[in-house]
Design a protein around this motif. Structure first.
Motif, PDB file in Angstrom:
ATOM      1  N   GLY A  33       0.824  -1.201   0.000  1.00 10.60           N
ATOM      2  CA  GLY A  33       0.000   0.000   0.000  1.00 10.60           C
ATOM      3  C   GLY A  33       0.852   1.241   0.000  1.00 10.60           C
ATOM      4  N   MET A  34       0.232   2.347   0.356  1.00 15.51           N
ATOM      5  CA  MET A  34       0.931   3.621   0.400  1.00 15.51           C
ATOM      6  C   MET A  34       1.212   4.000   1.854  1.00 15.51           C
ATOM      7  N   VAL A  35       2.403   4.508   2.094  1.00 10.53           N
ATOM      8  CA  VAL A  35       2.803   4.891   3.441  1.00 10.53           C
ATOM      9  C   VAL A  35       3.744   6.081   3.348  1.00 10.53           C
ATOM     10  N   GLN A  36       3.754   6.891   4.375  1.00 12.28           N
ATOM     11  CA  GLN A  36       4.673   8.029   4.407  1.00 12.28           C
ATOM     12  C   GLN A  36       6.062   7.585   4.840  1.00 12.28           C
ATOM     13  N   ALA A  37       7.046   8.350   4.431  1.00 15.72           N
ATOM     14  CA  ALA A  37       8.415   8.068   4.843  1.00 15.72           C
ATOM     15  C   ALA A  37       8.502   8.011   6.365  1.00 15.72           C
ATOM     16  N   GLY A  38       9.225   7.020   6.841  1.00 17.38           N
ATOM     17  CA  GLY A  38       9.342   6.812   8.277  1.00 17.38           C
ATOM     18  C   GLY A  38       8.332   5.838   8.834  1.00 17.38           C
ATOM     19  N   GLY A  39       7.346   5.490   8.031  1.00 16.97           N
ATOM     20  CA  GLY A  39       6.299   4.574   8.465  1.00 16.97           C
ATOM     21  C   GLY A  39       6.697   3.121   8.326  1.00 16.97           C
ATOM     22  N   SER A  40       5.711   2.250   8.610  1.00 19.50           N
ATOM     23  CA  SER A  40       5.953   0.806   8.603  1.00 19.50           C
ATOM     24  C   SER A  40       4.887   0.088   7.800  1.00 19.50           C
ATOM     25  N   VAL A  41       5.270  -1.032   7.235  1.00 21.37           N
ATOM     26  CA  VAL A  41       4.362  -1.899   6.498  1.00 21.37           C
ATOM     27  C   VAL A  41       4.795  -3.343   6.763  1.00 21.37           C
ATOM     28  N   ARG A  42       3.810  -4.242   6.852  1.00 25.11           N
ATOM     29  CA  ARG A  42       4.116  -5.665   6.995  1.00 25.11           C
ATOM     30  C   ARG A  42       3.530  -6.416   5.805  1.00 25.11           C
ATOM     31  N   LEU A  43       4.406  -7.057   5.064  1.00 25.70           N
ATOM     32  CA  LEU A  43       3.976  -7.876   3.939  1.00 25.70           C
ATOM     33  C   LEU A  43       3.841  -9.327   4.374  1.00 25.70           C
ATOM     34  N   SER A  44       2.890 -10.025   3.764  1.00 24.77           N
ATOM     35  CA  SER A  44       2.705 -11.451   3.992  1.00 24.77           C
ATOM     36  C   SER A  44       2.723 -12.170   2.649  1.00 24.77           C
TER      37      SER A  44
ATOM     38  N   GLY B  32      18.771  -3.685   9.253  1.00 24.64           N
ATOM     39  CA  GLY B  32      18.442  -2.863  10.413  1.00 24.64           C
ATOM     40  C   GLY B  32      17.070  -2.224  10.350  1.00 24.64           C
ATOM     41  N   ARG B  33      16.438  -2.252   9.161  1.00 26.10           N
ATOM     42  CA  ARG B  33      15.091  -1.668   9.015  1.00 26.10           C
ATOM     43  C   ARG B  33      14.036  -2.729   8.705  1.00 26.10           C
ATOM     44  N   PHE B  34      14.420  -3.753   7.963  1.00 22.35           N
ATOM     45  CA  PHE B  34      13.488  -4.805   7.557  1.00 22.35           C
ATOM     46  C   PHE B  34      13.793  -6.092   8.328  1.00 22.35           C
ATOM     47  N   THR B  35      12.734  -6.866   8.592  1.00 22.33           N
ATOM     48  CA  THR B  35      12.889  -8.162   9.246  1.00 22.33           C
ATOM     49  C   THR B  35      12.069  -9.210   8.515  1.00 22.33           C
ATOM     50  N   ILE B  36      12.729 -10.276   8.087  1.00 20.96           N
ATOM     51  CA  ILE B  36      12.043 -11.380   7.439  1.00 20.96           C
ATOM     52  C   ILE B  36      11.778 -12.466   8.475  1.00 20.96           C
ATOM     53  N   SER B  37      10.612 -13.103   8.376  1.00 21.44           N
ATOM     54  CA  SER B  37      10.274 -14.195   9.287  1.00 21.44           C
ATOM     55  C   SER B  37       9.332 -15.155   8.568  1.00 21.44           C
ATOM     56  N   ARG B  38       9.106 -16.303   9.179  1.00 24.93           N
ATOM     57  CA  ARG B  38       8.227 -17.288   8.552  1.00 24.93           C
ATOM     58  C   ARG B  38       7.490 -18.092   9.604  1.00 24.93           C
TER      59      ARG B  38
ATOM     60  N   MET C  32       8.633  -4.100   7.503  1.00 26.64           N
ATOM     61  CA  MET C  32       9.436  -3.006   6.963  1.00 26.64           C
ATOM     62  C   MET C  32       9.213  -1.762   7.811  1.00 26.64           C
ATOM     63  N   ASN C  33      10.247  -1.298   8.455  1.00 22.84           N
ATOM     64  CA  ASN C  33      10.187  -0.113   9.308  1.00 22.84           C
ATOM     65  C   ASN C  33      11.068   0.994   8.736  1.00 22.84           C
ATOM     66  N   SER C  34      10.856   2.197   9.234  1.00 24.23           N
ATOM     67  CA  SER C  34      11.658   3.355   8.812  1.00 24.23           C
ATOM     68  C   SER C  34      11.741   3.433   7.292  1.00 24.23           C
ATOM     69  N   LEU C  35      10.607   3.321   6.658  1.00 26.66           N
ATOM     70  CA  LEU C  35      10.570   3.266   5.189  1.00 26.66           C
ATOM     71  C   LEU C  35      11.031   4.577   4.571  1.00 26.66           C
ATOM     72  N   LYS C  36      11.672   4.441   3.416  1.00 29.21           N
ATOM     73  CA  LYS C  36      12.197   5.577   2.663  1.00 29.21           C
ATOM     74  C   LYS C  36      11.564   5.588   1.270  1.00 29.21           C
ATOM     75  N   PRO C  37      11.511   6.741   0.624  1.00 33.95           N
ATOM     76  CA  PRO C  37      10.957   6.783  -0.741  1.00 33.95           C
ATOM     77  C   PRO C  37      11.651   5.802  -1.685  1.00 33.95           C
ATOM     78  N   GLU C  38      12.928   5.570  -1.493  1.00 34.17           N
ATOM     79  CA  GLU C  38      13.646   4.632  -2.367  1.00 34.17           C
ATOM     80  C   GLU C  38      13.267   3.174  -2.126  1.00 34.17           C
ATOM     81  N   ASP C  39      12.445   2.899  -1.124  1.00 33.92           N
ATOM     82  CA  ASP C  39      11.917   1.551  -0.922  1.00 33.92           C
ATOM     83  C   ASP C  39      10.702   1.287  -1.806  1.00 33.92           C
ATOM     84  N   THR C  40      10.220   2.310  -2.489  1.00 27.61           N
ATOM     85  CA  THR C  40       9.074   2.150  -3.374  1.00 27.61           C
ATOM     86  C   THR C  40       9.372   1.145  -4.478  1.00 27.61           C
ATOM     87  N   ALA C  41       8.522   0.122  -4.577  1.00 24.81           N
ATOM     88  CA  ALA C  41       8.744  -0.947  -5.552  1.00 24.81           C
ATOM     89  C   ALA C  41       7.585  -1.935  -5.462  1.00 24.81           C
TER      90      ALA C  41
END
Length: 127
Positions: A10-21, A66-72, A83-92
């Motif tokens: 989704g869309m998030v502001q810089a510095g925000g967090s997202v969790r992908l599954s 240091g910003r992203f954590t993978i788990s299963r 994904m924490n402390s997101l940056k515009p360059e993380d857009t993808a």
């Protein structure tokens, strides 16, 4: 039929967090390496993070360390990317991938070592 289905983008502001599954069906990948890759517009699909069969070993690209954590969760056949402390360059578009060959991390940044891919989920980080 093997299916990997990502969700949580989704869309998030810089510095925000997202969790992908990434939910898998059709085959149990509990004994194999899984990973996340991402692809920005006009760029190659790049490695982000990988995790071994047990979850006891992980690897990250330097850009996300240091910003992203993978788990299963093997019992639920689900892969996660926090994904924490997101940056515009993380857009993808973020893709999950699964190997049917490797149980432990070996050449885990190589796209060619993953046999199954999801359809991708868009993450957009605004400044």
């Amino acid at each position: 039929q093997v299916r990997l289905v990502e969700s949580g983008g989704g869309m998030v502001q810089a510095g925000g967090s997202v969790r992908l599954s990434c939910a898998t069906s059709g085959r149990t990948f509990g004994n194999y390496v899984k990973a996340w890759f991402r692809q920005a517009p006009g760029k190659e699909r790049d490695f982000v993070a990988a995790i071994n069969w047990s979850g006891g070993s992980t690897g990250y690209d330097d850009s996300v360390k240091g910003r992203f954590t993978i788990s299963r969760n093997n019992a639920q056949n689900t892969l996660y990317l926090q994904m924490n402390s997101l940056k515009p360059e993380d857009t993808a578009v973020y893709y999950c991938a699964a190997s049917s060959t490797y149980r432990n991390l070996y050449s885990y940044t190589d796209r060619g070592n993953y046999n199954y891919w999801g359809q991708g989920t868009q993450v957009t980080v605004s400044s």
